[in-house]
Scaffold this motif. Structure first.
Motif, PDB file in Angstrom:
ATOM      1  N   THR A 267      37.489  33.577  49.308  1.00 10.41           N
ATOM      2  CA  THR A 267      37.011  32.454  48.505  1.00 10.41           C
ATOM      3  C   THR A 267      38.196  31.516  48.240  1.00 10.41           C
ATOM      4  O   THR A 267      38.022  30.361  47.914  1.00 10.41           O
ATOM      5  CB  THR A 267      36.435  32.908  47.144  1.00 10.41           C
ATOM      6  OG1 THR A 267      37.386  33.751  46.502  1.00 10.41           O
ATOM      7  CG2 THR A 267      35.142  33.679  47.346  1.00 10.41           C
ATOM      8  N   ALA A 451      30.760  32.877  41.898  1.00 12.08           N
ATOM      9  CA  ALA A 451      29.706  33.875  42.104  1.00 12.08           C
ATOM     10  C   ALA A 451      29.978  34.667  43.380  1.00 12.08           C
ATOM     11  O   ALA A 451      29.846  35.899  43.405  1.00 12.08           O
ATOM     12  CB  ALA A 451      28.351  33.180  42.188  1.00 12.08           C
ATOM     13  N   VAL A 452      30.380  33.962  44.439  1.00  7.68           N
ATOM     14  CA  VAL A 452      30.682  34.634  45.708  1.00  7.68           C
ATOM     15  C   VAL A 452      31.891  35.561  45.541  1.00  7.68           C
ATOM     16  O   VAL A 452      31.889  36.696  46.006  1.00  7.68           O
ATOM     17  CB  VAL A 452      30.938  33.593  46.824  1.00  7.68           C
ATOM     18  CG1 VAL A 452      31.529  34.243  48.059  1.00  7.68           C
ATOM     19  CG2 VAL A 452      29.646  32.878  47.185  1.00  7.68           C
ATOM     20  N   ASP A 455      30.973  38.700  43.610  1.00  7.75           N
ATOM     21  CA  ASP A 455      29.926  39.518  44.233  1.00  7.75           C
ATOM     22  C   ASP A 455      30.559  40.370  45.332  1.00  7.75           C
ATOM     23  O   ASP A 455      30.653  39.970  46.485  1.00  7.75           O
ATOM     24  CB  ASP A 455      28.861  38.581  44.824  1.00  7.75           C
ATOM     25  CG  ASP A 455      27.577  39.331  45.140  1.00  7.75           C
ATOM     26  OD1 ASP A 455      27.547  40.558  44.952  1.00  7.75           O
ATOM     27  OD2 ASP A 455      26.611  38.683  45.574  1.00  7.75           O
ATOM     28  N   ARG A 456      31.020  41.572  44.956  1.00  6.89           N
ATOM     29  CA  ARG A 456      31.739  42.405  45.914  1.00  6.89           C
ATOM     30  C   ARG A 456      31.306  43.859  45.723  1.00  6.89           C
ATOM     31  O   ARG A 456      30.950  44.267  44.621  1.00  6.89           O
ATOM     32  CB  ARG A 456      33.245  42.250  45.719  1.00  6.89           C
ATOM     33  CG  ARG A 456      33.674  42.361  44.279  1.00  6.89           C
ATOM     34  CD  ARG A 456      35.017  41.680  44.013  1.00  6.89           C
ATOM     35  NE  ARG A 456      35.282  41.683  42.573  1.00  6.89           N
ATOM     36  CZ  ARG A 456      36.170  40.919  41.975  1.00  6.89           C
ATOM     37  NH1 ARG A 456      36.888  40.079  42.677  1.00  6.89           N
ATOM     38  NH2 ARG A 456      36.356  40.970  40.674  1.00  6.89           N
TER      39      ARG A 456
END
Lengths: 533, 533
Positions: A267, A451-452, A455-456
């Motif tokens: 990211t 958010a990305v 999100d893991r």
């Protein structure tokens, strides 16, 4: 640290199932990044021994671990004095031009050379300490092999090669914890491909989508890099060779790393090839968030609908030249937001009321507050990740090292604006601040990016702990080590094979052409003879 | 599947937070590998629709999902008949020579061409079905883009490109689930570097440590591959272009994949570069283990201290030519172990008592039994992972496709012996079996490999489920897509930049040399003139 305590530790932990880990950390924000890993490893029952110099900026004891210190030929006050002095020099140079960047590079090289040798020797040639460490019979070592991407490391962490060199001395598998090494020495050591066509080199400020001219520059830099590095790392090479009593280079020493814990993810960084033993733990520093103090909570809640702005320039820059500081005070006077600024310099009499100056800021806690509107930062990777985790648009003021590149990465994603601190004006700052606060696209894009990022499948701290313990359990991570390590540069790039095939091709063409010409001449002669007859 | 049920599903799930996933699986063992992911995704509340042909070998309804079927121009019996016939042909060729390998390759190409077109058309040009699917408004698609690494896929899965083509038709982000594509089309599509100096090409049987001659062969194969592939994938290219009504290639279609779930890890595959959107889920198939049936439990427990051997040649080969089968019976007669053999062919009258023949074996359950001593396998990746998970040394009899390479990988790790099934003799089999059973190093190395394989921060099934849901949540994984996708082959390899720099270099040298010669001549003339004067 007395011998009795040492023996007690050895007795208590020596036979346990859990592993024994030696930690050689770096100072400044890097220690803050590594500390949670070290403490968690200790909490899980591993015997963790952290070795730090007696004088340091931020390093100190950590929970669930044993801390060993060693004397160094300077005091903490001297260290801080040095830093303040060097910072003045750095802040007075305009680092935006290429020439200045190169000057900055030479400048850091100079600091490195001055500090490294005398400091690393304090640790490496401290025979008592080295013997003590040897007796622990560690399973692995966790260390920060180089962290000069923010200039702070160059100033405070001259012990950088120590961990790697000790790992070889003790034949220990190594876990590296870092953001990256200049000239991509980390990638070279890990044998990680890095095509210059879409992986921009450091200090170029390019994105991963380069024009033809940019790709040419990037390629030239790729070719020149190894030679620049050779000069830069020569002191490390010499030190390693001298200490280990064998002819070696720092790159060669690094290449034995079992696991590379890299403090980025995609990211923030541009997507690029990685190797099996590269583990990304970007954002590891923003897991822990505490509630704000009552005073801070009141200040930020009092900001009303306009919210507030957080402003820091990294863990080491808390002052600015007066003229530079005035630019900020003037700008803050004209915005409706409240401002929390980590600043210890002189305060003008007419300092605006909406600005709260502090010696230290709980940065991540503030960035997690719902009323925060923007984050003004120098673009160190720690601050950037705290911004990303909490989804806060940024105004970036890169100072040195990788910070320009870091800023570029966020600007290209539409979540930040970048300004040069050297020709900064109140107007420019106001325009950038208003843009990231009022133009909703910055917040929207940042919210998506955040958010990305969050999100893991597994938290970075757990990943770092897992792989460190893995290396302790299995005495390395041999199954992740590519055979490329057994090839030299020519073999790796198949240049010998290509050369051989070209040689055959040329020979075949040559023989064919010669044969044809021979036949042709024969026929031609016969025709001529016939004609003559 | 009637419309009312479909509408009911749409009503029930249409507004839910969970995602909607279209699954286009492959037959045979690949379906068995994908089924747990699909069922888990359904169990977690996602709406999962699986599309399968009416006639297939092993595909059928799965739990927590909706299954839609479509008619195909053949029956299950025809499919099985075809396979038996083709297998006879395959087993009669000695696949060890290079020529035979190439024949095998052409042979599979032939099957592919015959079966693919008529079968994919059954799905793609079934307008009713495609309209139904379109109406679901899926968030993502999970599909097996190509699985010809075992020859079984070539025989049974001519629908391979369907999922990828439908993804483009519906503009859906795609999650691929696979072991690899021949000619490394997967790596080319994912823009993953694969240096021929230490990444051996398929069908070479090389390890990652190659001699100079092997590296030459590997490089030649690397150069030839794209052309081989062009022929092989021409039917897919044509089909995709025709269906999507635009000029495209299968590689281009594949390159839009959001996530590549690859069914290997580096305990099996040689360590090599990977890309950020490549997720390794090797060993996903051996998570589930059930207790043995009473009959089997009695048989294996009765084997005493000598233990037992498991023997299968994959999900499709349950028979062997009589002469070949006799070799095995003769060998098994001479070993103290009991043998469980998946075999449905003719049984000789003097078949040994220690051999139990079965139509189907609970392979993973048996390999997990403490008394198992060895696993005789053809070297399909599913069986290999069941062997690795359970730490069982293997005797490998590779038949076709990637199986030779798979066997080589385990042999190079010292955990298996490999034999050619074409010139197999009782003696050779006995030697290999005794070696892996009595030489303790095989078991020791396999136990270590198994421990490393099973020591992971997250289970492969959870990883596969996470990334599929991630793609549904974020409509892809854009942040993991390298900018390399926007470069053509010449740009990716910086050949344009290198050419340009060479041109400049040559020009500079040329101009310098010419200038020097010009000056030299001038000076020389002057000297001559003077002399003359």
């Amino acid at each position: 640290m007395n011998i009795v305590r040492l023996l007690l530790i050895l007795f208590l932990f020596g036979s346990a199932e859990a592993g024994k880990l030696l930690v050689v950390p770096s100072d400044g924000s890097h220690w803050l990044g590594m500390k949670p890993i070290v403490e968690e490893l200790g909490r899980r029952g591993n015997q963790v021994v952290v070795v730090i110099p007696e004088a340091s900026l931020s390093m100190g004891p950590s929970e669930h671990t044993t801390t060993l210190t060693y004397p160094v030929p300077y005091t903490k006050a001297e260290l801080e004095g040095n830093i303040a002095e060097e910072l003045d020099t750095i802040l007075s140079i305009d680092m935006t031009s290429d020439l200045a960047k190169f000057q900055g590079f030479l400048f850091s090289l100079n600091i490195l050379q001055t500090l490294t040798v005398r400091s690393t020797e304090s640790l490496l040639f401290n025979e008592d300490l080295i013997k003590k460490l040897k007796d622990f019979n560690f399973d692995a070592i966790l260390t920060d092999p180089f962290e000069p991407m923010g200039f702070d490391a160059l100033l405070t962490d001259p012990f950088l090669p120590c961990g790697t060199i000790i790992a070889h001395k003790f034949s220990l598998p190594t876990v590296y914890f870092l953001r990256g090494i200049p000239c991509r020495l980390d990638e070279a050591a890990a044998k990680c491909p890095s095509p210059p066509s879409f992986v921009p080199r450091f200090f170029t400020g390019y994105s991963d989508k380069m024009s033809f001219a940019q790709r040419i520059n990037n390629m030239i830099l790729t070719t020149v890099e190894p030679f620049l590095c050779q000069t830069m790392f020569a002191i490390f090479d010499e030190l390693g060779s001298r200490y280990l009593k064998k002819d070696t280079t720092y790159k060669e020493l690094l290449s034995h790393g079992a696991i590379w814990l890299l403090r980025y993810d995609f990211t923030f960084e541009y997507p690029k090839p990685i190797m099996p033993n590269i583990v990304q733990i970007g954002g590891i520093n923003c897991a822990k968030r505490d509630p704000l103090s009552k005073e801070l909570e009141e200040f930020v809640n009092g900001s009303g609908e306009h919210g507030f702005v957080v402003f820091t320039l990294g863990s080491m820059v808390s002052q600015l030249p007066e003229a530079k500081a005035r630019v900020f005070f003037e700008a803050f006077k004209q915005i409706p937001q409240r401002v929390l600024w980590r600043y210890t310099g002189p305060v003008p009499e007419d300092a605006p009321k909406n600005v709260k100056l502090m010696k230290w800021l709980p940065q991540n806690d503030l960035l997690g507050h719902p009323k925060v509107k923007a984050f003004i930062t120098h673009g160190g990777s720690h601050g950037i990740y705290e911004g990303i985790c909490n989804g806060v648009p940024m105004v970036m003021l890169p100072l040195f090292g990788d910070q320009g590149d870091n800023a570029q990465r966020l600007v290209s994603r539409g979540v930040a604006e970048s300004l040069s601190i050297y020709d900064l004006s109140t107007e420019k700052l106001l325009v950038a601040l208003k843009k990231v606060i009022t133009d909703k696209s910055y917040k929207e894009k940042m919210t998506k990016l955040s958010a990305v990022h969050r999100d893991r499948p597994i938290e970075p701290l757990d990943l770092a702990v897992f792989w460190t313990e893995f290396v302790m359990r299995h005495k390395g991570a041999e199954h992740l080590r590519p055979a490329a390590h057994e090839l030299n540069w020519i073999q790796y790039h198949s240049l010998d094979v290509i050369g051989f095939l070209l040689l055959i091709l040329v020979t075949v063409i040559f023989v064919t052409v010669k044969s044809c010409m021979f036949c042709f001449r024969k026929c031609f002669r016969k025709t001529q003879k016939k004609k003559k007859e």
